[in-house]
Motif scaffolding. Structure first.
Motif, PDB file in Angstrom:
ATOM      1  N   ASN A 158      19.106  45.633   6.667  1.00  8.67           N
ATOM      2  CA  ASN A 158      20.430  45.037   7.467  1.00  8.67           C
ATOM      3  C   ASN A 158      20.326  43.698   6.850  1.00  8.67           C
ATOM      4  N   GLU A 159      20.672  43.391   5.826  1.00  7.89           N
ATOM      5  CA  GLU A 159      20.924  41.972   5.296  1.00  7.89           C
ATOM      6  C   GLU A 159      21.713  41.147   6.135  1.00  7.89           C
ATOM      7  N   TRP A 160      22.858  41.776   6.738  1.00  8.65           N
ATOM      8  CA  TRP A 160      23.658  41.001   7.437  1.00  8.65           C
ATOM      9  C   TRP A 160      22.928  40.352   8.889  1.00  8.65           C
ATOM     10  N   GLU A 161      21.834  41.056   9.141  1.00  5.37           N
ATOM     11  CA  GLU A 161      21.139  40.394  10.334  1.00  5.37           C
ATOM     12  C   GLU A 161      20.325  39.318  10.131  1.00  5.37           C
ATOM     13  N   ASP A 162      20.034  38.983   8.803  1.00  4.66           N
ATOM     14  CA  ASP A 162      19.533  37.640   8.520  1.00  4.66           C
ATOM     15  C   ASP A 162      20.095  36.674   8.555  1.00  4.66           C
ATOM     16  N   GLU A 163      19.624  35.437   8.695  1.00  2.00           N
ATOM     17  CA  GLU A 163      20.530  34.178   8.462  1.00  2.00           C
ATOM     18  C   GLU A 163      20.820  33.969   7.046  1.00  2.00           C
ATOM     19  N   GLN A 164      22.326  33.831   6.718  1.00  2.00           N
ATOM     20  CA  GLN A 164      22.875  33.813   5.538  1.00  2.00           C
ATOM     21  C   GLN A 164      23.063  32.353   4.982  1.00  2.00           C
ATOM     22  N   PHE A 165      23.056  31.489   5.897  1.00  2.00           N
ATOM     23  CA  PHE A 165      23.482  29.841   5.619  1.00  2.00           C
ATOM     24  C   PHE A 165      22.204  29.250   6.421  1.00  2.00           C
ATOM     25  N   ASN A 166      22.403  27.834   6.320  1.00  2.00           N
ATOM     26  CA  ASN A 166      21.489  26.674   6.962  1.00  2.00           C
ATOM     27  C   ASN A 166      22.119  26.493   8.249  1.00  2.00           C
ATOM     28  N   GLN A 167      21.122  26.696   9.326  1.00  2.00           N
ATOM     29  CA  GLN A 167      21.283  26.215  10.779  1.00  2.00           C
ATOM     30  C   GLN A 167      21.276  24.689  10.872  1.00  2.00           C
ATOM     31  N   PHE A 168      22.522  24.152  10.891  1.00  2.00           N
ATOM     32  CA  PHE A 168      22.485  22.660  11.147  1.00  2.00           C
ATOM     33  C   PHE A 168      23.222  22.377  12.408  1.00  2.00           C
ATOM     34  N   VAL A 169      22.690  21.227  13.243  1.00  2.00           N
ATOM     35  CA  VAL A 169      23.582  20.928  14.318  1.00  2.00           C
ATOM     36  C   VAL A 169      24.520  19.909  14.222  1.00  2.00           C
ATOM     37  N   SER A 171      20.998  31.085  17.936  1.00  2.00           N
ATOM     38  CA  SER A 171      19.902  30.674  17.855  1.00  2.00           C
ATOM     39  C   SER A 171      18.701  31.402  18.675  1.00  2.00           C
ATOM     40  N   SER A 172      17.540  31.420  17.889  1.00  2.00           N
ATOM     41  CA  SER A 172      16.467  32.323  18.385  1.00  2.00           C
ATOM     42  C   SER A 172      15.679  31.625  19.438  1.00  2.00           C
ATOM     43  N   HIS A 173      15.756  30.364  19.725  1.00  2.00           N
ATOM     44  CA  HIS A 173      15.124  29.806  20.691  1.00  2.00           C
ATOM     45  C   HIS A 173      15.740  28.693  21.262  1.00  2.00           C
ATOM     46  N   ASN A 174      15.494  28.251  22.463  1.00  2.00           N
ATOM     47  CA  ASN A 174      15.998  26.752  22.801  1.00  2.00           C
ATOM     48  C   ASN A 174      15.826  25.766  22.086  1.00  2.00           C
ATOM     49  N   ARG A 175      16.935  25.008  21.842  1.00  2.00           N
ATOM     50  CA  ARG A 175      16.779  23.697  20.708  1.00  2.00           C
ATOM     51  C   ARG A 175      17.128  22.732  21.709  1.00  2.00           C
ATOM     52  N   THR A 176      16.466  21.651  21.939  1.00  2.00           N
ATOM     53  CA  THR A 176      16.784  20.374  22.339  1.00  2.00           C
ATOM     54  C   THR A 176      17.170  19.208  21.174  1.00  2.00           C
ATOM     55  N   VAL A 177      18.539  19.082  21.541  1.00  2.00           N
ATOM     56  CA  VAL A 177      19.064  18.061  20.464  1.00  2.00           C
ATOM     57  C   VAL A 177      19.301  16.595  21.057  1.00  2.00           C
ATOM     58  N   ASP A 190      17.548  12.868  13.836  1.00  2.00           N
ATOM     59  CA  ASP A 190      16.866  13.975  13.286  1.00  2.00           C
ATOM     60  C   ASP A 190      15.615  13.419  13.202  1.00  2.00           C
ATOM     61  N   ASP A 191      14.323  14.221  13.240  1.00  2.00           N
ATOM     62  CA  ASP A 191      13.091  14.124  13.274  1.00  2.00           C
ATOM     63  C   ASP A 191      12.389  15.274  12.573  1.00  2.00           C
ATOM     64  N   GLU A 192      11.111  15.215  12.043  1.00  2.00           N
ATOM     65  CA  GLU A 192      10.569  16.518  11.639  1.00  2.00           C
ATOM     66  C   GLU A 192       9.812  17.293  12.900  1.00  2.00           C
ATOM     67  N   SER A 193       9.502  16.383  14.083  1.00  2.00           N
ATOM     68  CA  SER A 193       8.910  17.147  15.193  1.00  2.00           C
ATOM     69  C   SER A 193       9.953  17.668  16.043  1.00  2.00           C
ATOM     70  N   TYR A 194      11.430  17.595  15.684  1.00  2.00           N
ATOM     71  CA  TYR A 194      12.544  18.417  16.310  1.00  2.00           C
ATOM     72  C   TYR A 194      12.510  19.722  15.995  1.00  2.00           C
ATOM     73  N   ASP A 195      12.890  20.470  16.884  1.00  2.00           N
ATOM     74  CA  ASP A 195      13.105  22.045  16.605  1.00  2.00           C
ATOM     75  C   ASP A 195      14.417  22.397  15.965  1.00  2.00           C
ATOM     76  N   TYR A 196      15.104  21.470  15.305  1.00  2.00           N
ATOM     77  CA  TYR A 196      16.502  21.572  14.597  1.00  2.00           C
ATOM     78  C   TYR A 196      16.648  20.620  13.493  1.00  2.00           C
ATOM     79  N   THR A 197      17.794  20.827  12.745  1.00  2.00           N
ATOM     80  CA  THR A 197      17.913  19.924  11.553  1.00  2.00           C
ATOM     81  C   THR A 197      19.342  19.180  11.631  1.00  2.00           C
ATOM     82  N   ALA A 198      19.473  18.165  11.775  1.00  2.00           N
ATOM     83  CA  ALA A 198      21.008  17.686  12.006  1.00  2.00           C
ATOM     84  C   ALA A 198      21.632  17.955  10.644  1.00  2.00           C
ATOM     85  N   ASN A 199      23.174  18.008  10.603  1.00  2.00           N
ATOM     86  CA  ASN A 199      23.896  18.389   9.611  1.00  2.00           C
ATOM     87  C   ASN A 199      23.896  17.024   8.694  1.00  2.00           C
TER      88      ASN A 199
END
Length: 356
Positions: free
Chosen positions: A22-33, A71-77, A159-168
């Motif tokens: 079920n490939e549609w269940e996988d992320e198809q794009f980049n998850q950017f904030v 989102s698979s987990h809580n993300r602190t922006v 944006d920072d490598e230690s954060y649990d997200y990537t800024a657009n």
């Protein structure tokens, strides 16, 4: 031979089945904030806030997580003020950094706003909001925001490598240059096709400006009314506009009262108080009974759309002493200004309800 052929088909089918998922269940794009803050032609995002000099108004700025899955987990922006981007905008629009003539965008002072440094996008969600608290009266409500300047609250997603997200990585998604535009019941863009601006000159040399002189009559299609307080707005006199370097010298204040206008039995007509605080402009009110009318109507096909019509009548004279150095030019301005405000009553938030 047939057995080998059947075995080959069976093996092929097994491989094909094993490769299916079920490939549609996988992320198809980049998850950017990103922020949801669409810029206008000037590169800034209009932010309309109901004026309240004695209180706090909240605006909720959407923060989005792109992608095809939640989102698979809580993300602190992490969000911060971004003066560098505002400085770059001013350089691109108005030239050198050293320019300080009042025409550039100004960063909103801290006394007028507050917001949390972080917001959380919960697991299973793809958006949240950043609550921004505006105190337009300033510190202790003693310093109301002056709308003759163009105020910007510049924000960025950190944006920072230690954060649990990537800024657009795209500028207009990661950045938000919020152009603060307070409003009250009377502010907005008025049509001026019936509001006449007359350039007055003593062409016949009798020392008096009258109908015998050659008068040049002009009009401006739009006149913007800026907030002063709950019941007062100001216009720039004559053809002065928000790009004029000396615009602060030509504020014409218009106060809306609940009193009936003098000289009429029309109950719809309410009295206007008109004045200018600059003695050098030599302001003179020439309309004896300035008034305004407010009327309401609904759309014939869309009953949830309400229209508010505001008509102003007043007239004045003033002197423009800055446009041409060393030359004082007298103007007469009078007639009708008209504003139409369209509201979608299905939307609960007032700032979103008005169709700007």
């Amino acid at each position: 031979m047939k057995k080998i052929h059947y075995l080959f088909l069976a093996a092929t089918a097994a491989i094909g089945c094993a490769s299916c998922n079920n490939e549609w269940e996988d992320e198809q794009f980049n998850q950017f904030v990103s922020f949801k803050a669409v810029p206008d032609d000037s590169g800034v995002t209009p932010l309309y806030v109901r004026f309240n000099a004695e209180g706090v108004k909240e605006y909720e700025l959407p923060v989005l997580l792109s992608g095809s899955t939640m989102s698979s987990h809580n993300r602190t922006v992490h969000v911060a003020v971004d003066p560098d981007t505002l400085e770059r905008l001013n350089i691109e629009r108005y030239g050198t950094e050293e320019r300080n003539d009042g025409i550039k965008y100004r960063q909103l002072d801290e006394q007028y706003y507050s917001f949390p440094e972080t917001v959380e996008i919960p697991a299973g969600e793809c958006q949240t909001v950043l609550p921004i608290q505006f105190t337009l009266g300033g510190t202790n409500n003693q310093n109301p925001l002056d709308m003759s300047d163009k105020w910007i609250l510049p924000l960025t997603i950190q944006d920072d490598e230690s954060y649990d997200y990537t800024a657009n990585p795209r500028k207009h998604y990661r950045k938000a240059l919020m152009n603060i535009t307070p409003f009250n019941d009377y502010s907005g863009v008025y049509g001026g096709t019936q509001f006449f601006i007359t350039m007055m000159s003593d062409t016949n040399g009798d020392g008096v400006i009258n109908d015998k002189d050659e008068l040049v009559q002009l009009t401006e299609n739009e006149h913007r009314g800026y907030v002063v307080d709950d019941n007062t707005i100001f216009f720039y006199a004559g053809r002065i506009n928000s790009e004029d370097l000396n615009r602060k010298n030509y504020k014409v204040y218009v106060q809306f009262t609940d009193e009936g206008a003098e000289g009429t039995e029309d109950a719809k007509r309410k009295k206007l108080n008109i004045w200018c605080n600059n003695p050098k402009a030599d302001f003179k009110l020439i309309s004896e009974n300035p008034y305004y009318i407010v009327e309401e109507d609904t759309d014939g096909k869309r009953p949830y759309i309400k229209y508010i019509y505001i008509t102003l009548y007043f007239g004045y004279e003033f002197t423009d002493y800055t446009t041409i150095p060393g030359v004082e030019q007298r103007y007469k301005v009078d007639g009708l200004l008209a504003l139409q405000r369209e509201l979608n009553t299905l939307i609960p938030d007032e700032d979103q309800q008005i169709q700007w």
